[in-house]
Design an enzyme around this catalytic site. Sequence first.
Site, PDB file in Angstrom:
ATOM      1  N   ARG A 161     -11.561   3.104  11.143  1.00 44.78           N
ATOM      2  CA  ARG A 161     -12.572   3.307   9.907  1.00 44.78           C
ATOM      3  C   ARG A 161     -13.046   1.724  10.085  1.00 44.78           C
ATOM      4  O   ARG A 161     -12.196   0.827   9.938  1.00 44.78           O
ATOM      5  CB  ARG A 161     -12.277   3.507   8.742  1.00 44.78           C
ATOM      6  CG  ARG A 161     -13.462   4.045   7.904  1.00 44.78           C
ATOM      7  CD  ARG A 161     -13.139   4.098   6.172  1.00 44.78           C
ATOM      8  NE  ARG A 161     -12.971   2.930   5.909  1.00 44.78           N
ATOM      9  CZ  ARG A 161     -11.783   2.570   5.132  1.00 44.78           C
ATOM     10  NH1 ARG A 161     -10.820   3.446   4.750  1.00 44.78           N
ATOM     11  NH2 ARG A 161     -11.700   1.568   4.561  1.00 44.78           N
TER      12      ARG A 161
ATOM     13  N   ASP B 160     -15.274  -1.488   8.327  1.00 43.84           N
ATOM     14  CA  ASP B 160     -15.974  -1.885   7.202  1.00 43.84           C
ATOM     15  C   ASP B 160     -17.065  -2.858   7.471  1.00 43.84           C
ATOM     16  O   ASP B 160     -16.609  -3.730   8.090  1.00 43.84           O
ATOM     17  CB  ASP B 160     -14.990  -2.398   6.251  1.00 43.84           C
ATOM     18  CG  ASP B 160     -13.755  -1.423   5.812  1.00 43.84           C
ATOM     19  OD1 ASP B 160     -14.412  -0.130   6.025  1.00 43.84           O
ATOM     20  OD2 ASP B 160     -12.995  -1.512   5.267  1.00 43.84           O
TER      21      ASP B 160
ATOM     22  N   TYR C  88      -8.644   3.353  -5.211  1.00 51.46           N
ATOM     23  CA  TYR C  88      -7.579   4.351  -5.325  1.00 51.46           C
ATOM     24  C   TYR C  88      -7.467   4.931  -6.748  1.00 51.46           C
ATOM     25  O   TYR C  88      -6.717   5.587  -6.980  1.00 51.46           O
ATOM     26  CB  TYR C  88      -6.262   3.610  -5.009  1.00 51.46           C
ATOM     27  CG  TYR C  88      -6.267   2.978  -3.476  1.00 51.46           C
ATOM     28  CD1 TYR C  88      -6.573   4.087  -2.643  1.00 51.46           C
ATOM     29  CD2 TYR C  88      -5.998   1.702  -3.348  1.00 51.46           C
ATOM     30  CE1 TYR C  88      -6.789   3.625  -1.065  1.00 51.46           C
ATOM     31  CE2 TYR C  88      -5.910   1.311  -2.005  1.00 51.46           C
ATOM     32  CZ  TYR C  88      -6.435   2.035  -0.927  1.00 51.46           C
ATOM     33  OH  TYR C  88      -6.541   1.750   0.215  1.00 51.46           O
TER      34      TYR C  88
ATOM     35  N   SER D 258      -6.241  -3.180   1.889  1.00 48.33           N
ATOM     36  CA  SER D 258      -6.545  -2.931   0.413  1.00 48.33           C
ATOM     37  C   SER D 258      -6.745  -4.056  -0.515  1.00 48.33           C
ATOM     38  O   SER D 258      -6.460  -3.858  -1.709  1.00 48.33           O
ATOM     39  CB  SER D 258      -5.299  -2.094  -0.093  1.00 48.33           C
ATOM     40  OG  SER D 258      -5.253  -0.670   0.589  1.00 48.33           O
TER      41      SER D 258
ATOM     42  N   GLU E 231     -13.783  -5.497   8.831  1.00 48.23           N
ATOM     43  CA  GLU E 231     -12.609  -5.583   9.375  1.00 48.23           C
ATOM     44  C   GLU E 231     -12.551  -3.863  10.127  1.00 48.23           C
ATOM     45  O   GLU E 231     -13.302  -3.202   9.602  1.00 48.23           O
ATOM     46  CB  GLU E 231     -11.309  -5.691   8.527  1.00 48.23           C
ATOM     47  CG  GLU E 231     -11.116  -4.426   7.434  1.00 48.23           C
ATOM     48  CD  GLU E 231     -10.175  -4.948   6.354  1.00 48.23           C
ATOM     49  OE1 GLU E 231      -9.065  -5.514   6.907  1.00 48.23           O
ATOM     50  OE2 GLU E 231     -10.361  -4.456   5.396  1.00 48.23           O
TER      51      GLU E 231
ATOM     52  N   GLU F 266       0.662  -1.312  -0.124  1.00 51.11           N
ATOM     53  CA  GLU F 266       0.158   0.149  -0.037  1.00 51.11           C
ATOM     54  C   GLU F 266       0.784   1.295  -0.020  1.00 51.11           C
ATOM     55  O   GLU F 266       0.496   2.304   0.311  1.00 51.11           O
ATOM     56  CB  GLU F 266      -0.854  -0.010   1.128  1.00 51.11           C
ATOM     57  CG  GLU F 266      -1.785  -1.201   1.070  1.00 51.11           C
ATOM     58  CD  GLU F 266      -2.713  -1.177   2.433  1.00 51.11           C
ATOM     59  OE1 GLU F 266      -3.790  -0.625   2.578  1.00 51.11           O
ATOM     60  OE2 GLU F 266      -2.449  -1.912   3.432  1.00 51.11           O
TER      61      GLU F 266
ATOM     62  N   ASN G 270      -9.995  -0.687  10.287  1.00 51.41           N
ATOM     63  CA  ASN G 270      -8.741   0.001   9.696  1.00 51.41           C
ATOM     64  C   ASN G 270      -8.166   0.750  10.958  1.00 51.41           C
ATOM     65  O   ASN G 270      -8.880   1.897  10.989  1.00 51.41           O
ATOM     66  CB  ASN G 270      -9.044   0.529   8.521  1.00 51.41           C
ATOM     67  CG  ASN G 270      -9.673  -0.560   7.480  1.00 51.41           C
ATOM     68  OD1 ASN G 270      -8.972  -0.896   6.755  1.00 51.41           O
ATOM     69  ND2 ASN G 270     -10.919  -0.433   7.390  1.00 51.41           N
TER      70      ASN G 270
ATOM     71  N   GLY H 104      -6.980   5.049   4.836  1.00 55.04           N
ATOM     72  CA  GLY H 104      -6.697   5.995   4.026  1.00 55.04           C
ATOM     73  C   GLY H 104      -6.895   7.733   4.338  1.00 55.04           C
ATOM     74  O   GLY H 104      -8.230   7.823   4.621  1.00 55.04           O
TER      75      GLY H 104
END
Length: 309
Positions: free
Chosen positions: A256, A258, A217, A147, A271, A13, A273, A277
């Site tokens: 964050r 998900d 991305y 990612s 998951e 990443e 994070n 990002g």
Amino acid sequence: MKIAVLYGGVSGEREVSLSTGKGIIKALKNKGHEVIGIDFDPSKLKELLQLDVDLVFIGLHGRFGEDGKIQGLLDMLNIPYVGSGVLSSALAMDKAKSKQIFAAEGIKTARSQSYVINQFENTEEIARSVREQFNVPFVVKPNQEGSTLGLTIVKEEEHIDKAIEVAAASDTVILVEDYVGGREVTVPVIGKQGSEQALPVIEIIPKNDYYDFDSKYKPGGSEHIVPAQVSDDLTKQLQEDAVKAHQLLGCDVYSRVDFIIDAHNNAIILEVNTLPGMTPTSLFPDSAQVVGLNYDDLVERFVELSIQE
């Protein structure tokens, strides 16, 4: 304040982290801080060992950034940093371990099984076990990777061996889990431990079949709808589950979380994070914008939360 921003790194990443670092550095300078940018490489630690700053802002993603290792080094150097500590970072990065914690505490997860590669004579042995336990479609992915790198949605049995090979190239442990189709959403969480709050839920509509690396991305790879168009009850549940997951792992300052909303309107956690990002167009800043926090103010808020006693 004098703040060092770690970005880049050596994980898959890296390119995303370069963008995250660039955005954070600009925001901190806009807020009047003295900023040192460090393109981090674990083979060149001298720069960190000699660091003299008030705070480190970690803009790394993936291995050696999001997995607790850099946090442990900064702890030993007695340098404060933004975000979660060693244990919570390591737990969030370990998908199998974090899923066990979530399931034990009543947060819905997809049925899964982890496989330690060196405990099997060959990948064919793993494939046999997978065939016995899972029906297509299912997901094969590295246990510790971000990612969606190394992830395959297996739709036909003849693709199992290749999927295992791809995941095993990124990690010594692979995770196989039931595929859950549905709407992809994510919930940013912010705050000091014990007083966290969830920001508006974001729905992610990828241009590809699922929210893969390109969808995340590449320009135009996905559409972000914030706040997500889901019922008030489901919004409340998603936000409560996100804060709960954040707290269960012991995360700090921000994360964050998900989810997939399945066909029966169940929120299935994917998951957490711990270092999501943070480019100016990333998911977290998109959600913060809705509650009146622009990108620079959001970055400054992370700093403020990190230096509070």
